[in-house]
Design an enzyme around this catalytic site. Structure first.
Site, PDB file in Angstrom:
ATOM      1  CE  LYS A   1      36.083  59.696  11.350  1.00  0.00           C
ATOM      2  NZ  LYS A   1      35.868  60.225  12.718  1.00  0.00           N
TER       3      LYS A   1
ATOM      4  NE  ARG B   1      32.005  64.468   9.261  1.00  0.00           N
ATOM      5  CZ  ARG B   1      33.291  64.226   9.484  1.00  0.00           C
ATOM      6  NH1 ARG B   1      34.054  63.687   8.568  1.00  0.00           N
ATOM      7  NH2 ARG B   1      33.829  64.555  10.625  1.00  0.00           N
TER       8      ARG B   1
ATOM      9  NE  ARG C   1      42.625  65.630  16.443  1.00  0.00           N
ATOM     10  CZ  ARG C   1      41.570  65.265  15.725  1.00  0.00           C
ATOM     11  NH1 ARG C   1      41.601  64.142  15.038  1.00  0.00           N
ATOM     12  NH2 ARG C   1      40.480  66.008  15.705  1.00  0.00           N
TER      13      ARG C   1
ATOM     14  NE  ARG D   1      40.986  68.707  13.282  1.00  0.00           N
ATOM     15  CZ  ARG D   1      40.322  67.620  12.896  1.00  0.00           C
ATOM     16  NH1 ARG D   1      40.979  66.566  12.464  1.00  0.00           N
ATOM     17  NH2 ARG D   1      39.005  67.592  12.943  1.00  0.00           N
TER      18      ARG D   1
ATOM     19  NE  ARG E   1      35.144  67.949  15.251  1.00  0.00           N
ATOM     20  CZ  ARG E   1      36.346  67.611  15.750  1.00  0.00           C
ATOM     21  NH1 ARG E   1      36.947  68.380  16.651  1.00  0.00           N
ATOM     22  NH2 ARG E   1      36.936  66.529  15.337  1.00  0.00           N
TER      23      ARG E   1
HETATM   24  P1  AP5 Z   1      42.035  60.503  15.307  1.00  0.00           P
HETATM   25  O1  AP5 Z   1      42.517  59.254  14.676  1.00  0.00           O
HETATM   26  O2  AP5 Z   1      42.630  61.800  14.846  1.00  0.00           O
HETATM   27  O3  AP5 Z   1      40.447  60.544  15.286  1.00  0.00           O
HETATM   28  P2  AP5 Z   1      39.433  60.720  14.080  1.00  0.00           P
HETATM   29  O4  AP5 Z   1      38.366  59.698  14.226  1.00  0.00           O
HETATM   30  O5  AP5 Z   1      40.167  60.767  12.765  1.00  0.00           O
HETATM   31  O6  AP5 Z   1      38.839  62.122  14.490  1.00  0.00           O
HETATM   32  P3  AP5 Z   1      38.621  63.479  13.690  1.00  0.00           P
HETATM   33  O7  AP5 Z   1      38.402  64.543  14.711  1.00  0.00           O
HETATM   34  O8  AP5 Z   1      39.703  63.741  12.696  1.00  0.00           O
HETATM   35  O9  AP5 Z   1      37.332  63.148  12.990  1.00  0.00           O
HETATM   36  P4  AP5 Z   1      36.326  64.131  12.486  1.00  0.00           P
HETATM   37  O10 AP5 Z   1      35.492  63.180  11.730  1.00  0.00           O
HETATM   38  O11 AP5 Z   1      35.611  64.978  13.462  1.00  0.00           O
HETATM   39  O12 AP5 Z   1      37.234  65.225  11.721  1.00  0.00           O
HETATM   40  P5  AP5 Z   1      37.574  65.404  10.203  1.00  0.00           P
HETATM   41  O13 AP5 Z   1      38.945  65.893  10.102  1.00  0.00           O
HETATM   42  O14 AP5 Z   1      37.169  64.221   9.408  1.00  0.00           O
HETATM   43  O15 AP5 Z   1      42.270  60.363  16.884  1.00  0.00           O
HETATM   44  C1  AP5 Z   1      42.024  61.440  17.753  1.00  0.00           C
HETATM   45  C2  AP5 Z   1      43.096  61.481  18.849  1.00  0.00           C
HETATM   46  O16 AP5 Z   1      42.988  60.318  19.649  1.00  0.00           O
HETATM   47  C3  AP5 Z   1      44.534  61.496  18.328  1.00  0.00           C
HETATM   48  O17 AP5 Z   1      45.296  62.343  19.159  1.00  0.00           O
HETATM   49  C4  AP5 Z   1      45.002  60.052  18.469  1.00  0.00           C
HETATM   50  O18 AP5 Z   1      46.406  59.994  18.732  1.00  0.00           O
HETATM   51  C5  AP5 Z   1      44.194  59.576  19.661  1.00  0.00           C
HETATM   52  N1  AP5 Z   1      43.790  58.173  19.565  1.00  0.00           N
HETATM   53  C6  AP5 Z   1      43.309  57.521  18.470  1.00  0.00           C
HETATM   54  N2  AP5 Z   1      43.032  56.251  18.771  1.00  0.00           N
HETATM   55  C7  AP5 Z   1      43.321  56.086  20.078  1.00  0.00           C
HETATM   56  C8  AP5 Z   1      43.241  54.987  20.983  1.00  0.00           C
HETATM   57  N3  AP5 Z   1      42.786  53.770  20.594  1.00  0.00           N
HETATM   58  N4  AP5 Z   1      43.606  55.193  22.274  1.00  0.00           N
HETATM   59  C9  AP5 Z   1      44.058  56.411  22.701  1.00  0.00           C
HETATM   60  N5  AP5 Z   1      44.166  57.491  21.880  1.00  0.00           N
HETATM   61  C10 AP5 Z   1      43.796  57.327  20.597  1.00  0.00           C
HETATM   62  O19 AP5 Z   1      36.563  66.580   9.810  1.00  0.00           O
HETATM   63  C11 AP5 Z   1      36.728  67.898  10.288  1.00  0.00           C
HETATM   64  C12 AP5 Z   1      35.639  68.803   9.732  1.00  0.00           C
HETATM   65  O20 AP5 Z   1      35.684  68.797   8.275  1.00  0.00           O
HETATM   66  C13 AP5 Z   1      34.185  68.393  10.053  1.00  0.00           C
HETATM   67  O21 AP5 Z   1      33.779  68.865  11.311  1.00  0.00           O
HETATM   68  C14 AP5 Z   1      33.432  69.055   8.892  1.00  0.00           C
HETATM   69  O22 AP5 Z   1      33.310  70.446   9.095  1.00  0.00           O
HETATM   70  C15 AP5 Z   1      34.375  68.832   7.716  1.00  0.00           C
HETATM   71  N6  AP5 Z   1      34.109  67.580   7.007  1.00  0.00           N
HETATM   72  C16 AP5 Z   1      34.932  66.495   6.945  1.00  0.00           C
HETATM   73  N7  AP5 Z   1      34.378  65.525   6.198  1.00  0.00           N
HETATM   74  C17 AP5 Z   1      33.169  66.000   5.774  1.00  0.00           C
HETATM   75  C18 AP5 Z   1      32.106  65.470   4.986  1.00  0.00           C
HETATM   76  N8  AP5 Z   1      32.165  64.231   4.476  1.00  0.00           N
HETATM   77  N9  AP5 Z   1      31.021  66.229   4.788  1.00  0.00           N
HETATM   78  C19 AP5 Z   1      30.934  67.475   5.275  1.00  0.00           C
HETATM   79  N10 AP5 Z   1      31.900  68.045   6.045  1.00  0.00           N
HETATM   80  C20 AP5 Z   1      33.005  67.317   6.290  1.00  0.00           C
END
Ligand code: AP5
Length: 215
Positions: free
Chosen positions: A13, A87, A126, A159, A170
């Site tokens: 994402k 979410r 990552r 991270r 997660r």
């Molecule tokens: P990346 O693009 O970073 O993946 P992502 O889907 O953004 O994953 P996240 O881990 O950031 O999502 P998340 O939803 O768990 O975390 P968030 O920060 O939102 O890609 C991952 C890796 O893969 C990278 O190294 C990339 O280079 C590689 N990659 C990507 N595409 C690829 C491909 N096609 N092929 C090969 N490699 C690839 O949330 C973190 C925390 O914040 C949550 O756990 C929660 O505690 C809190 N939080 C966030 N939003 C909310 C909410 N709405 N409500 C409550 N708590 C929340």
């Protein structure tokens, strides 16, 4: 244009959302990045969120809803891409309320999915730039110089919640609380499903075709 990207942790994402938002000239509103910035700044919301994030749990709805509403309003004129919000169903309902209140609408809601094995590999490898936030992957998109951001030269880090035990939690939280969003959105006209298991440029091409209708 206003877009929602949702899907499991590590599906891409952030990677795809930042590229698409930049190309479309709209704001990339990544809830995780907004929360991590609040934690670093030690704001009241950041202090409330930190423990939940470190444990891989969702931050309480009232905290994230209040934070995102300000950002959406600030960026409504230019358009925005939501990544990581909503979410769960409560957040989706809160978003619908906000959109109705401010006469806004979502043009595309894209559900990205990939097998769990891909998600684990992506999250474990990552790396993120401490200075500009740009993302890399040890294997799939390595930096030119180890430990150093190609864009700004900043230091790369892993991270805290990209440890295997936290990743497992997660993914569990995703299955329990975020996956039900599929039922919420899949019958709406704006809904699309995207297979995000391929390599990055191929996934980006498919995403771009969805939102531009080209190709
Ligand atoms: P990346 O693009 O970073 O993946 P992502 O889907 O953004 O994953 P996240 O881990 O950031 O999502 P998340 O939803 O768990 O975390 P968030 O920060 O939102 O890609 C991952 C890796 O893969 C990278 O190294 C990339 O280079 C590689 N990659 C990507 N595409 C690829 C491909 N096609 N092929 C090969 N490699 C690839 O949330 C973190 C925390 O914040 C949550 O756990 C929660 O505690 C809190 N939080 C966030 N939003 C909310 C909410 N709405 N409500 C409550 N708590 C929340």
């Amino acid at each position: 244009m206003n877009i929602i990207l949702f899907g499991p942790p590590g599906v891409g994402k952030g990677t795809q959302g930042s590229r698409l938002a930049e190309e479309l000239g709209i704001s990339h509103l990544a809830m995780g990045d907004i929360l991590r910035a609040a934690v670093r700044a030690e704001t009241e919301a950041g202090l409330a969120a930190k423990g939940y994030m470190d444990a891989g749990k969702l931050v309480p709805d009232e905290v994230v809803v209040a934070m995102i509403e300000d950002k959406i309003l600030a960026d409504a004129a230019a358009g925005f891409l939501l990544d990581g919000f909503p979410r769960n169903v409560v957040q989706a309902q809160a978003l619908d309320g906000m959109l109705a209140k401010h006469a806004l609408k979502i043009d595309h809601t894209v559900f990205m999915d990939a097998p769990e094995e891909n998600l684990l590999n992506r999250l474990c490898g990552r790396l993120i730039c401490r200075a500009c936030g740009f993302g890399f992957h040890r294997q799939y998109s390595p930096p030119l110089k180890t430990g150093c951001c190609d864009r700004c030269g900043g230091e790369l880090y892993q991270r805290d919640d990209d440890r295997e035990d936290v990743i497992a939690h997660r993914l569990h939280v995703y299955r329990e609380q975020t996956a039900p969003l599929l039922d919420y959105y899949q019958h709406q006209d704006s809904f699309h499903q995207l297979d995000a298991s391929g390599e990055m440029d191929a996934v980006y091409g498919a995403l771009k075709r969805i939102v531009t209708g080209e190709g």
